[in-house]
Each structure stands twice: as C-alpha cells, then as structure tokens.
Scaffold this active site. Sequence first.
Site, PDB file in Angstrom:
ATOM      1  N   HIS A  84       0.867  -1.183   0.000  1.00 26.94           N
ATOM      2  CA  HIS A  84       0.000   0.000   0.000  1.00 26.94           C
ATOM      3  C   HIS A  84       0.896   1.223   0.000  1.00 26.94           C
ATOM      4  CE1 HIS A  84       0.910  -0.572   4.241  1.00 26.94           C
ATOM      5  NE2 HIS A  84       0.369   0.594   4.555  1.00 26.94           N
ATOM      6  N   HIS A  86       1.266   3.949   2.089  1.00 25.26           N
ATOM      7  CA  HIS A  86       1.712   4.723   3.246  1.00 25.26           C
ATOM      8  C   HIS A  86       3.218   4.931   3.207  1.00 25.26           C
ATOM      9  CE1 HIS A  86      -2.035   4.100   6.023  1.00 25.26           C
ATOM     10  NE2 HIS A  86      -2.220   5.021   5.100  1.00 25.26           N
ATOM     11  N   ASP A  88       5.687   4.945   5.264  1.00 24.94           N
ATOM     12  CA  ASP A  88       6.646   4.053   5.911  1.00 24.94           C
ATOM     13  C   ASP A  88       6.879   2.772   5.104  1.00 24.94           C
ATOM     14  OD1 ASP A  88       3.931   3.563   6.736  1.00 24.94           O
ATOM     15  OD2 ASP A  88       4.680   2.112   8.187  1.00 24.94           O
ATOM     16  N   HIS A  89       6.052   2.533   4.104  1.00 23.45           N
ATOM     17  CA  HIS A  89       6.228   1.380   3.213  1.00 23.45           C
ATOM     18  C   HIS A  89       6.707   1.787   1.824  1.00 23.45           C
ATOM     19  CE1 HIS A  89       4.134  -1.676   5.754  1.00 23.45           C
ATOM     20  NE2 HIS A  89       3.681  -0.566   6.306  1.00 23.45           N
TER      21      HIS A  89
END
Length: 275
Positions: A84, A86, A88-89
Amino acid sequence: MAGDPGGGAVTWRGGAVSERARCVLAPNPGPMTLDGTNTWVLAEPGSAEAVVVDPGPLDEQHLTAVLAAVRESGRRVALTLLTHGHADHAEGARRFAELTAAPVRALDPAHRLGAEGLGEGDVIAVGGLEIRVLATPGHTADSLSFLLPAEDAVLTGDTVLGRGTTVVAHPDGRLADYLDSLRRLRDLAEASAARRILPGHGPVLDNAYEAVSYYLRHRAERLAQVEAAVAAGDRTPAEVVARVYADVDRSLWPAAELSVRAQLDYLREQGRLPA
C-alpha cells in the site's frame, strides 16, 4: 487465546525466515511501526532475480542495506511491489527504483513506476518464484497482500501485524472492507494455503489462522465497546476514544480516533446506530 498472537514476542530484528524470504528491517521504530518497517526480499532458491516488497521510508542507509542483501545473495532486483502507499512502506520506492532500475508495481497508479500496476488475481512470476496478488482493502483502500504458494505464506502489509492490531485509516480505510479481508485471509489459512504471515511490521506469525481469528474477535469486541459508549452518551469520536481506549497510551489516541470513526460509520451502515 488471551492476547494478541505476537504480544509476547521478543524484539524483532528481521533476517532470513525461510529459503525464499528475508526481512531487512528499516530503522524507523515507533508506536505505529513497532520495530520498524519490514522490507521483504523474496527469491526462488537458485534464481538470479529477486523481488522486493515495500522498500520502506526514504532512508538512504536502509535502501542501501536492502540492495546489499540482494547482491550478497548473488541476485539482482527484478521488481519492487508495494502492499500500500503509506510513507513508511512506499516513500523510498522512487529512490530504490533509481538504485535498481527495477519497476515498482502497486494498486494505486500514484505509486507505480513503470507501465504495469497490480490487482486482484494477478500472478507474478520472477525467476521461478510465484506470487499471487490478493486485494485486501480496509486498512487503506489500496491495501494488497501477496501469497507465496511455495511457502504457504502470505505477506499482509499492515492488514495483519506481527504484534498488536492495525488501524483502519478512515476515511480511506473502511471497516466493512477490512472485515471482509480478514475473513478472506482466515479462509486461506483454514485451507492451509496461508499458514504463516509475513507482516509489514513485527515478527513472523507461524499460525495465520489463530492470528486472523484473534483480529476478528478483537474487532467484534471493539465494535461492541463503541456501541456501548454511544449508548452511554458519548457523541464525538474523541469522547468514544477516551472511554474505549482509556488503557491505551495517549500518544496512540489520534490513530485510535481514525479507527473509531471507521467503527461508527460501520455501525451506522449496519443499522446498529442512527444514521
């Protein structure tokens, strides 16, 4: 089960978890990211190509460490996948693509680098490794999971964490979708197609059925608590959070409020609260 399935786990440091999967842990620990973001390096034994899932934050040291882990195994990065969007990813994906010259595939076109996206039912084959794409919306609208048939394992991003529970990120995330995604993962686990969970944060869960069943029970309990809070007179999401999450660190209350908003919407959709 008394508590969450990863609740008693020691500090997670990543590393090899099977002959096809290795975690390089990003240096971004915190209340929402647990020990940090899990960047997964996937490859079939003997293959010269690897797939990287969720390169993580825009941290040059981490991206270099991921690339080094791939190269030390004698491989090159052929493809990057995102569970996904976000930060932090996914924030490091563009820079990682520059370092590897490999495309980035994601459900959301805003996060793709290359011509191809990702969607439900896609089957990815890289160097003999097979990855099946599962749409698992709820945490976010663009959340995907990746099934590794050869490992009977599933990479869940933030849909199921290795410790604790996840946030339904209202308004993009929807609780009805999230519950459907959890039921789908539970069915796969019950059929032994996904016995292990390789999460986006926290340690590997060796009993996927137990973990997802706990998540479903936890959501049912939270919904009942939110319903009771409204019946007791709470009217705003902040008031519900103060009652239902009173035993939770206040630094997590803003995230809890996102989930409460999603829960309130769901209860209204189900006719359990006035519209």
